[in-house]
Scaffold this active site. Structure first.
Site, PDB file in Angstrom:
ATOM      1  CG  ASP A   1      -7.261  -4.303   2.592  1.00 10.67           C
ATOM      2  OD1 ASP A   1      -7.449  -4.012   1.391  1.00 10.67           O
ATOM      3  OD2 ASP A   1      -6.751  -3.535   3.415  1.00 10.67           O
TER       4      ASP A   1
ATOM      5  CB  THR B   1     -14.629  21.743  10.169  1.00 11.22           C
ATOM      6  OG1 THR B   1     -15.116  22.503   9.076  1.00 11.22           O
ATOM      7  CG2 THR B   1     -14.528  22.578  11.412  1.00 11.22           C
ATOM      8  CB  ALA B   2     -14.530  17.027   7.667  1.00 17.30           C
ATOM      9  CD  GLN B   3     -18.613  19.017   8.791  1.00 15.17           C
ATOM     10  OE1 GLN B   3     -17.949  19.563   9.661  1.00 15.17           O
ATOM     11  NE2 GLN B   3     -18.758  17.699   8.698  1.00 15.17           N
ATOM     12  CB  THR B   4     -15.170  24.905   6.421  1.00 12.18           C
ATOM     13  OG1 THR B   4     -14.129  24.408   7.269  1.00 12.18           O
ATOM     14  CG2 THR B   4     -16.364  25.296   7.265  1.00 12.18           C
TER      15      THR B   4
ATOM     16  CD  GLU C   1      -2.918  16.238   5.329  1.00 13.14           C
ATOM     17  OE1 GLU C   1      -3.214  16.422   6.530  1.00 13.14           O
ATOM     18  OE2 GLU C   1      -3.253  15.213   4.709  1.00 13.14           O
TER      19      GLU C   1
ATOM     20  CG  ASP D   1      -2.145  -0.801   1.021  1.00  8.31           C
ATOM     21  OD1 ASP D   1      -2.611  -0.844  -0.141  1.00  8.31           O
ATOM     22  OD2 ASP D   1      -2.654  -1.390   1.980  1.00  8.31           O
TER      23      ASP D   1
ATOM     24  CG  ASP E   1      -4.865  22.362   9.349  1.00  8.74           C
ATOM     25  OD1 ASP E   1      -5.276  21.327   9.930  1.00  8.74           O
ATOM     26  OD2 ASP E   1      -4.683  22.430   8.126  1.00  8.74           O
TER      27      ASP E   1
END
Lengths: 701, 552
Positions: free
Chosen positions: A540, A392-395, A361, A320, A357
């Site tokens: 898997d 946030t995962a939304q914005t 990343e 992977d 953040d």
């Protein structure tokens, strides 16, 4: 576009350390020889010995010569008898020492298995929460139990409700707690581990007595050890050599009688024991146990020795991308400013907007700004009147509002939409840069600001996969060993190709679905290749089952662990490479010691045959090229050398022959030189030295 | 020309001639056994014996065919000898004793051609030609057929079929052995060997005694005797007899003939498996073993140190003056190394060490270069064993020619390697334990032991040469050696065919840099080492009490 998937980093405690350590480890503590003596003596039981044909023959010979030594007693015959018994004992000692190392580990594991109570849900409805208290050993498949902070998980299972941090150090030895949560690929829990926080509902997936810990104990103790295919084949070969030598020795007596020089039973047995491959016969099972043990030391559990051997044979490794070839997450590698924007200004804005953040990343942007542009990381409290906007995962954005400036950084689409809302024209400024980064396989993050109601696009952060240090060299080694590496990734072909080239893999499978993986494995296997892979998810599982060597991550689902034939407790996909090396080392050690054992016979003949017959045929004394003192000292020296070499090679059997990845030809040349030529020469020296000592002993003629 | 120059020239010419024929003959034989077409004469034979030439056999059926064919062969040959008195052209010889008839039947069917009888005074023309000469062809063809089946095991993938035993055998006889022996017989006649149907010529010797000189179809039998690595001579004196082997040239030619097919089969093997380097590797091993032994035996014979020998100037006892020491040593190594058993000198008269080297040459298991077929399958079995140990040392499940060497293969290889030494040692051990077999020895002491050891070694390895000195035509030796020949032939063949079946069912695995190369000098060296060490370790004790005790 793939950006900012919030996911906790895969813990990688072993990766760099393991890569540096390589195969090896497992030194012999001399004290273990003493402590294992009682076990070795117990193994003298003929019923146990019969499993090892070579050493069984030695034991029978020892019995015979003991009986005859009583009737014709002499210092010589009793010395031979003692050393024959020692030969058997030393062989048992080798096995006992190898097993002893596993026993210590098993004892630790047993502590984790102390009887616990389980809180079993009475109704299948998990919400009602009515439980009864029963013994963990009474749990059966499908039972659901509630485990809260501080309790020990009573059995193997899957989390079906809740999330908790779990201390798995009892099994993995890793003290940092891990997160286990319902759904997804991180749902499996192991009996004997301890919940540190929160409350989870676990559905039991293992029958009592067959749990992970049970299997692990059996494994390290060697109780469930079955002979592997190559070991069986080698045993057959050794047994047949033994039969040939039994025939050669047994028929020697009529020839000796005819020649007028009848030999005593003690001498014939001495000759037989020196000829049959006792060295490898004595160490064979210790090598196998130690091989499994080396895997356990690398925190890998193999469900069978067969899998370990198969690992040595692997032709194709499916790896992977994430976590194995590249670091778990993408990292900032460059700032690309929009036209008319100073790069320092972009770096500053990028860092400011990333302070809140916490994703890897985001951290990498802060680090890049610091390392490349000298911008010190500022704490959240250091900037006055600042308002941080967390990711946030939304914005899909993070940022900061300070001094009337709103700075945002995030997924290109999200930030560009935000710029447009505020009246800017982001496509004109950074559209080309965004496309170029995407095309190169990287991920673009756009940085923009709104000052006094006017939106400016400042530039783009180039995120890219970072290939692990040294991985390219590992793959080159693999290639030399004849192993093909294939990278599996969900990325698009373009991205995949870029990374594949950088990492130096032989091939890649892009936009891989579980079906693609199975198809690839089957295709390789149809060509006669053996395939190894790692996996953790439930999807898997079919591929893990199809692969010849399937290594499941301990962090993965129980379906994955069930399907694979090994489990890596560290959940480190790079481990596959070490597993292959351990498998190879296991075979090499067996082959090398077999060669050594057979090569040894040459010198023993030159010691024993002239000793036996030079009396009646003086010409045969020319064969006494070692110029040994007397027939008795010659025979005794050979027998003693034969016994001592077993002890001398126990450390090598346990540690394994040194293994450096190289082509088959050069590996054979090296091992043949050391163990073949060395095996012919060393007994000449050893026997001569022993003879010098023995000839001083009174009573030996 | 000195002896040394002549000897070196002969050996050099031999190697050159073999090298020249290696490729065309090897490739031709590969075409014969892989061709789809049947000749008209072959189709006729298939119709008569009821064989479908297109049907492939499983290993077990192939093996059953081999065993059944051998059984029938033994019975037919036994009956011919027993009723010989009633057959035409019997030259007045009576029926052969049961024990001797069994021994001779076993001997010719197993390609051994051990002769406990004296040809010219025991066998009539029918027994010689319809019985013995026919088996000279058949037993040789069977050996090649089994070797071909093993090669097919390597070549085929996931198949339980190994070819058709009857088709292989008949094709080899008709397309290989018959044409070659016709050519060889003509050459031998040109060189002076006799070929007639004489019932005996009465002559008066110089001393005035009467003597009957038996003639017969000698050259034709001589041709297949060498080509098929049979070794059963028309005359008791075998290739030392001037009618069989009149000149130094015919001697050289016979030496060439007996090495020809075993050597060329390595090319057949390389061509069939599609990797000719593999064939070259095997022939290199054979050549190295043969060459070393030629040098050794020649050295022992030429640089003898016995007082009597030095007084005589050369170790010429038991050697023909028209051949000399060099050509005798060369022939002796070739014949013991090919399981031929033809002799042009008496091996018993070789120096102690020279005789010991000849025994060891057989003890290698007939791989230098071995009998027709048996040489190549013998060395392939040893190669598998070598690959197994070497393969472990490079850290992979050992593989040879794209096939994995697993427990099943090793079991069969082990049984093969076990069979010959156990029969030889146990047989010799039994013989040395009882007074009656010991009474057959001409010599006491180590030389006597060598005589008995040689006989069992020769019989079990289907060599057939005799050390001389041992009166082998006794019930004990006829029966014991007959059994040794049958077991030493049939058991290894069964293991080889089992091995072929097991290999054929395997899927081929691809070659990678991790695969052990089996054509390089390293592997060749290791294979030589394994062959020498396995044989050396097995036979060292008994050789020490026989030839070494005598020679050192």
């Amino acid at each position: 576009m793939t950006t900012m998937i919030q996911e906790p980093a895969v813990p990688e405690p072993m990766s760099s350390a393991a890569a540096a350590k390589r195969v090896g480890a497992g030194l012999l503590d001399p004290k273990m020889l003493l402590t294992s003596l009682p076990d070795a003596a117990r193994k003298l039981d003929p019923r146990v010995m019969a499993r090892n044909p070579v050493m069984f023959v030695v034991e029978i010979g020892a019995v015979f010569s003991t009986v005859t030594a009583f009737s014709s007693s002499s210092t010589f015959s009793w010395s031979v008898v003692v050393w024959l018994w020692l030969t058997v004992l030393f062989a048992n000692l080798a096995e006992a020492v190898a097993e002893g190392r596993g026993k210590a580990q098993a004892a630790t594991l047993r502590k984790a298995k102390t009887e616990t109570t389980a809180h079993r849900l009475i109704a299948t409805d998990t919400l009602s929460g009515e439980t009864e208290e029963i013994m963990a050993s009474q749990l059966t498949l499908g039972d659901r139990v509630i485990v809260v902070a501080g309790q020990v998980i009573p059995g193997d299972g899957d989390v079906i409700e809740g999330v908790a941090s779990v201390d798995e150090s009892a099994i993995t030895g890793e003290s940092a707690p891990v997160i286990r949560e319902s759904g997804g690929d991180r749902s499996s829990v192991t009996g004997g581990t301890r919940v540190l926080s929160d409350r989870i509902v676990v559905q039991i997936t293992a029958k009592p007595g067959e749990s992970f810990i049970d299997r692990m104990i059996a494994l390290v103790e060697g109780a469930s050890r079955q002979k592997t295919p190559n070991e069986i084949a080698l045993n057959i070969l050794l047994a047949s050599l033994t039969i040939v030598f039994v025939a050669a020795t047994a028929t020697l007596q009529p020839f000796a009688v005819f020649s007028g020089d009848e030999q005593s039973i003690v001498v014939l047995v001495a000759l037989l024991v020196c000829l049959i491959p006792t060295t490898i016969g004595a160490l064979l099972s210790a090598i196998g146990i130690a091989g499994m043990d080396r895997l356990v030391q690398h925190n890998v559990l193999a469900m069978s020795g067969r899998a370990v051997e198969a690992a040595g044979d692997v032709n194709t490794l499916l790896l992977d991308k994430t976590g194995t070839i590249t670091l778990g997450n993408r990292q900032a590698s460059a700032f690309v400013p929009a036209p008319g924007v100073e790069i320092d200004r972009l770096a500053d804005a990028a860092q400011l907007s990333s302070l809140a953040d916490e994703t890897p990343e985001g951290r990498s942007i802060v680090v890049l700004a610091k390392s490349a542009y000298g911008l010190r990381e500022r704490g959240e409290g250091e900037i006055a009147r600042a308002r941080f906007v967390p990711f946030t995962a939304q914005t899909r954005m993070s940022g900061i509002d300070v001094d009337g400036r709103q700075i945002r950084k995030g997924a290109a689409a999200a930030v560009m939409a935000w710029v447009r809302e505020n009246g800017g024209h982001p496509t004109e400024d950074v559209g080309a840069a965004v496309d170029a980064i995407s095309a190169s396989g990287g991920t673009p993050l756009v940085v923009a600001e709104v000052v006094e109601g006017v939106a400016h696009t400042l530039g783009v952060v180039h995120l890219k996969d970072v290939v692990k240090d040294g991985i390219r060299e590992r793959f080159a080694e693999m290639r030399r060993m004849g192993i093909r590496t294939v990278m599996i990734t969900g990325d698009n072909p373009l991205t995949a190709k870029a990374i594949a080239e950088e990492a130096g893999v032989d091939d890649f499978l892009a936009e891989a679905t579980p079906e693609d993986k199975i198809a690839l494995i089957k295709k390789e296997q149809e060509g006669g290749r053996l395939v190894a892979m790692t996996g953790d998810g439930t999807n898997d599982a079919p591929a893990l089952a199809q692969a010849d060597v399937g290594v499941a991550m301990n962090s993965g689902t129980s379906a994955a662990k069930e399907a694979g034939n090994m489990v890596d407790l560290d959940s480190n996909p790079t481990k596959l490479i070490e597993i292959v090396e351990i498998g190879k080392q296991l075979l090499i050690t067996r082959g090398a010691l077999t060669t050594f054992s057979i090569a040894n016979d040459v010198a023993k003949y030159f010691a024993i045959i002239p000793a036996m017959f030079a009396g009646v045929y003086p010409g045969l004394d020319k064969l006494n090229i070692m110029k040994l003192h007397s027939p008795e000292s010659a025979i005794l020296s050979a027998v003693i050398f034969n016994a001592l070499i077993i002890i001398g090679l126990i450390p090598l059997a346990l540690r394994g022959v040194r293994y450096t990845p190289s082509s088959a030809g050069s590996m054979l040349r090296r091992n043949l030189l050391i163990y073949g030529v060395g095996g012919i020469v060393s007994p000449f020296i050893g026997i001569k030295l022993l003879d010098l000592v023995i000839s001083q002993i009174p009573g030996i003629r | 020309m000195s002896d040394t120059t002549a000897g070196l020239l002969q050996a050099g010419a031999l190697i050159a001639a073999l090298a020249l024929c290696w490729r065309p003959l090897g490739d031709y034989m590969a075409r014969v056994v892989t061709s789809e077409k049947d000749l008209r004469v072959e189709r006729g034979i298939y119709r008569v014996i009821g064989v479908d030439s297109k049907s492939d056999q499983r290993w077990s059926v192939y093996a059953a065919s081999v065993v059944a064919f051998a059984f029938v062969g033994v019975v037919v040959l036994y009956v011919i000898q027993r009723v010989q008195a009633h057959l035409p052209l019997s030259l007045g010889f009576k029926g052969v004793d049961p024990a001797l008839a069994f021994n001779t039947a076993a001997s010719f069917v197993t390609n051994t051609n051990w002769q406990a009888y004296s040809g010219e005074s025991t066998m009539g023309h029918v027994a010689q030609m319809a019985g013995l000469a026919v088996q000279n062809f058949i037993s040789a063809a069977v050996g090649i057929a089994v070797a071909v089946a093993l090669i097919r095991g390597f070549v085929r993938s996931r198949s339980d079929r190994l070819g058709n035993f009857w088709v292989d055998t008949i094709r080899i006889i008709i397309r290989v052995l018959l044409p070659l022996s016709v050519l060889a017989a003509i050459a031998l006649i040109l060189m002076g060997a006799i070929q007639n149907f004489s019932t005996g010529t009465d002559v008066t010797t110089l001393l005035g005694h009467h003597q009957t000189i038996t003639g017969g179809p000698v050259a034709s039998q001589e041709a297949i005797k060498e080509l098929g690595t049979n070794g059963g001579g028309f005359y008791n004196a075998n290739s030392a007899h001037p009618f069989e082997n009149p000149t130094a040239l015919s001697n050289w030619f016979e030496n060439f003939l007996l090495l020809l097919i075993p050597v060329a089969l390595t090319r057949t093997f390389g061509t069939m498996v599609g990797d000719r380097r593999q064939g070259i590797a095997l022939v290199s091993v054979m050549a190295a073993l043969w060459g070393t032994l030629v040098v050794a035996v020649t050295t022992f014979e030429v640089h003898h140190h016995g007082t009597a020998l030095q007084a005589a100037g050369a170790a010429m006892e038991g050697k023909e003056t028209r051949f000399g020491e060099w050509a005798s040593a060369l022939f002796a190594v070739s014949t013991t190394g090919t399981s031929t058993g033809a002799v042009n000198s008496f091996h018993s008269s070789f120096t102690g060490l020279g005789g010991g080297a000849l025994i060891l040459n057989m003890g290698l298991g007939e791989i230098s270069p071995g009998g027709v077929g048996s040489g190549i399958y013998g060395i392939l079995v040893l190669a598998i064993m070598t690959v197994f140990v070497a393969g472990l040392m490079v850290g992979r499940t050992p593989e040879y020619l794209h096939k994995k060497i697993t427990g099943r293969e090793i079991k069969l290889v082990s049984l093969y390697i076990l069979t010959m030494p156990v029969i030889v040692l146990v047989g010799t051990g039994i013989a040395m334990s009882f007074a009656t077999p010991r009474a057959s020895m001409l010599n006491a002491g180590p030389h006597g032991l060598s005589e008995v050891l040689y006989s069992f070694m020769s019989a079990t390895n289907n060599n057939g040469s005799a050390f001389a000195g041992l009166s082998a035509n006794t019930p004990f030796y006829n029966v014991a050696l007959g059994i040794a020949m049958l077991l030493g032939r049939i058991l290894p063949m069964l293991f080889v065919l089992g091995l072929a079946g097991s290999l054929g069912q395997q899927q081929k695995i691809p070659k990678t840099p991790g695969t052990l190369p089996t054509h390089g000098p390293l592997f060749i060296g290791m294979l030589i080492g394994v062959a020498v060490i396995v044989a050396g370790l097995t036979f060292f004790p008994v050789l020490a009490l026989g030839p070494l005790a005598e020679g050192l």
